[in-house]
Design an enzyme around this catalytic site. Sequence first.
Site, PDB file in Angstrom:
ATOM      1  N   ILE A 170       0.838  -1.205   0.000  1.00 51.56           N
ATOM      2  CA  ILE A 170       0.000   0.000   0.000  1.00 51.56           C
ATOM      3  C   ILE A 170       0.872   1.254   0.000  1.00 51.56           C
ATOM      4  O   ILE A 170       0.620   2.199  -0.761  1.00 51.56           O
ATOM      5  CB  ILE A 170      -0.963  -0.018   1.210  1.00 51.56           C
ATOM      6  CG1 ILE A 170      -1.941  -1.198   1.079  1.00 51.56           C
ATOM      7  CG2 ILE A 170      -1.730   1.299   1.307  1.00 51.56           C
ATOM      8  CD1 ILE A 170      -2.747  -1.502   2.325  1.00 51.56           C
ATOM      9  N   THR A 248      -4.416   4.022   8.007  1.00 54.93           N
ATOM     10  CA  THR A 248      -5.238   2.990   7.353  1.00 54.93           C
ATOM     11  C   THR A 248      -4.609   1.621   7.588  1.00 54.93           C
ATOM     12  O   THR A 248      -5.002   0.654   6.933  1.00 54.93           O
ATOM     13  CB  THR A 248      -5.340   3.212   5.827  1.00 54.93           C
ATOM     14  OG1 THR A 248      -4.008   3.157   5.294  1.00 54.93           O
ATOM     15  CG2 THR A 248      -6.007   4.519   5.466  1.00 54.93           C
ATOM     16  N   ARG A 250      -3.159  -0.482  10.970  1.00 62.36           N
ATOM     17  CA  ARG A 250      -3.805  -1.208  12.062  1.00 62.36           C
ATOM     18  C   ARG A 250      -3.697  -0.366  13.327  1.00 62.36           C
ATOM     19  O   ARG A 250      -2.679   0.311  13.554  1.00 62.36           O
ATOM     20  CB  ARG A 250      -3.119  -2.561  12.316  1.00 62.36           C
ATOM     21  CG  ARG A 250      -3.460  -3.654  11.285  1.00 62.36           C
ATOM     22  CD  ARG A 250      -4.911  -4.117  11.382  1.00 62.36           C
ATOM     23  NE  ARG A 250      -5.242  -5.150  10.412  1.00 62.36           N
ATOM     24  CZ  ARG A 250      -5.807  -4.945   9.230  1.00 62.36           C
ATOM     25  NH1 ARG A 250      -6.107  -3.715   8.849  1.00 62.36           N
ATOM     26  NH2 ARG A 250      -6.099  -5.952   8.434  1.00 62.36           N
ATOM     27  N   ASP A 273      -8.846   5.153   9.849  1.00 58.51           N
ATOM     28  CA  ASP A 273      -9.762   4.117   9.341  1.00 58.51           C
ATOM     29  C   ASP A 273      -9.719   2.888  10.241  1.00 58.51           C
ATOM     30  O   ASP A 273     -10.589   2.023  10.152  1.00 58.51           O
ATOM     31  CB  ASP A 273      -9.368   3.723   7.913  1.00 58.51           C
ATOM     32  CG  ASP A 273     -10.372   2.766   7.292  1.00 58.51           C
ATOM     33  OD1 ASP A 273     -11.579   3.084   7.331  1.00 58.51           O
ATOM     34  OD2 ASP A 273      -9.963   1.698   6.795  1.00 58.51           O
ATOM     35  N   GLU A 278     -11.426  -1.757  18.154  1.00 56.27           N
ATOM     36  CA  GLU A 278     -12.219  -1.594  16.933  1.00 56.27           C
ATOM     37  C   GLU A 278     -13.391  -2.566  16.994  1.00 56.27           C
ATOM     38  O   GLU A 278     -13.131  -3.772  17.110  1.00 56.27           O
ATOM     39  CB  GLU A 278     -11.326  -1.885  15.731  1.00 56.27           C
ATOM     40  CG  GLU A 278     -11.863  -1.323  14.434  1.00 56.27           C
ATOM     41  CD  GLU A 278     -10.881  -1.516  13.288  1.00 56.27           C
ATOM     42  OE1 GLU A 278      -9.757  -0.966  13.364  1.00 56.27           O
ATOM     43  OE2 GLU A 278     -11.234  -2.239  12.345  1.00 56.27           O
ATOM     44  N   HIS A 297     -13.215   1.216   9.269  1.00 53.78           N
ATOM     45  CA  HIS A 297     -12.416   0.208   8.553  1.00 53.78           C
ATOM     46  C   HIS A 297     -12.991  -0.045   7.144  1.00 53.78           C
ATOM     47  O   HIS A 297     -13.351  -1.179   6.795  1.00 53.78           O
ATOM     48  CB  HIS A 297     -12.364  -1.093   9.358  1.00 53.78           C
ATOM     49  CG  HIS A 297     -11.141  -1.919   9.080  1.00 53.78           C
ATOM     50  ND1 HIS A 297     -10.420  -2.572  10.047  1.00 53.78           N
ATOM     51  CD2 HIS A 297     -10.490  -2.187   7.917  1.00 53.78           C
ATOM     52  CE1 HIS A 297      -9.406  -3.220   9.501  1.00 53.78           C
ATOM     53  NE2 HIS A 297      -9.432  -2.997   8.197  1.00 53.78           N
ATOM     54  N   ALA A 299     -11.384   1.353   4.260  1.00 58.94           N
ATOM     55  CA  ALA A 299     -10.421   1.678   3.198  1.00 58.94           C
ATOM     56  C   ALA A 299     -10.162   0.483   2.273  1.00 58.94           C
ATOM     57  O   ALA A 299      -9.990   0.646   1.066  1.00 58.94           O
ATOM     58  CB  ALA A 299      -9.111   2.170   3.813  1.00 58.94           C
TER      59      ALA A 299
END
Length: 339
Positions: A170, A248, A250, A273, A278, A297, A299
Amino acid sequence: MAEGSARRPRVAFAMREGLRDTVFSATALERLAAVAEVEPGPVLTELESDAARKVLARSEILLTSWGAPLLDAGQLERAPHLRAVVHAAGSVKHHLTPDVWTRGVVVTSAADVNAVPVAEYTLATILLAGKGILAAAAAYRADPEGIHVTDWPTIGNYAKRVGVIGASRIGRLVCDLLRPFGFEVVIADPYLDDGGACALGARLVTLEELFATSDIVTLHAPDLPETRHLVNAERLAAMKDGATFINTARGALVDHDALTRELRSGRVNAVLDVTTPEPLPADSALLALPNALVTPHVAGSLGTELFRLGDAAVEEVERLAAGAPPLRPVTLEDLARQA
Ligand SMILES: NC(=O)c1ccc[n+]([C@@H]2O[C@H](COP(=O)([O-])OP(=O)(O)OC[C@H]3O[C@@H](n4cnc5c(N)ncnc54)[C@H](O)[C@@H]3O)[C@@H](O)[C@H]2O)c1
């Protein structure tokens, strides 16, 4: 499936209930049926029942995705014909043990393909953060008549520095997407050298320099023991006034208490994100702070983007059936430093 020879391998799906038809379009399933013998029964959500064991015993390729059952040494004993696991999602760490590689089973993943929407989300966020939209929208809401755009001399996407943490799949794609814009890009990654950074259109820096000098810091490293709380109080405190932190990757990579404190000061902004925990509790300060934007979450691949994963997986099966090497192999050596 030897190189150059073409034959129809026996393929079974293994993933969470109901997922197959959201990841594989009708066209992808037709393409698959054209090159492989596809198991007609239900998708494998477990490998323990008699029916599942029978399917596993004759499968040559497992097409997996999120929620796939664990494939360990015991399961492999019952899969004498298995030659490849083709994963139509990102990380394979949750369902494959090292025994899979030891047994010589080829593993491929669509993580490169799943990187596309995350990098797009990141690019969009960088551009909007550069324009200061969180503060501008809040100011407008508070006093529509009182806006003086000349009060914001540091706003904009020209001559700003973006700090990318991690030359991951990414992170690399984000660097590529940033090329047409007027940013200076710096990058931090212990596995990257100056030449590798230069090839990405970036300059290799330490994490300390990245945090202290970037207008936007975007996190793309994997969740590993050594990256836990990589974004800590000290590094957050070093960020420039008005800078934006984007996560984006963790939540585990970030000290959220420290981040919340820094955001409460109003000195920096964040777009998150992913978080720890979470989902966030409904009374989380992060959901209420005006300088934080939190998304649930989203993305990674969702909706129509899921078909991109299925298409990539079918492409791999087509290649394997034709005796060609896979496009996106995952090796055990790579896995130690990957998501
Ligand atoms: N928000 C989402 O929906 C979403 C979707 C997909 C992936 N992710 C997350 O995005 C992150 C990147 O995913 P990916 O598939 O691109 O990762 P990846 O597996 O490609 O990352 C591996 C690379 O990260 C780099 N790296 C390793 N340790 C590092 C360290 N200590 N500091 C900096 N860089 C380091 C190395 O270059 C390594 O090759 C992961 O945390 C992943 O879980 C989030």
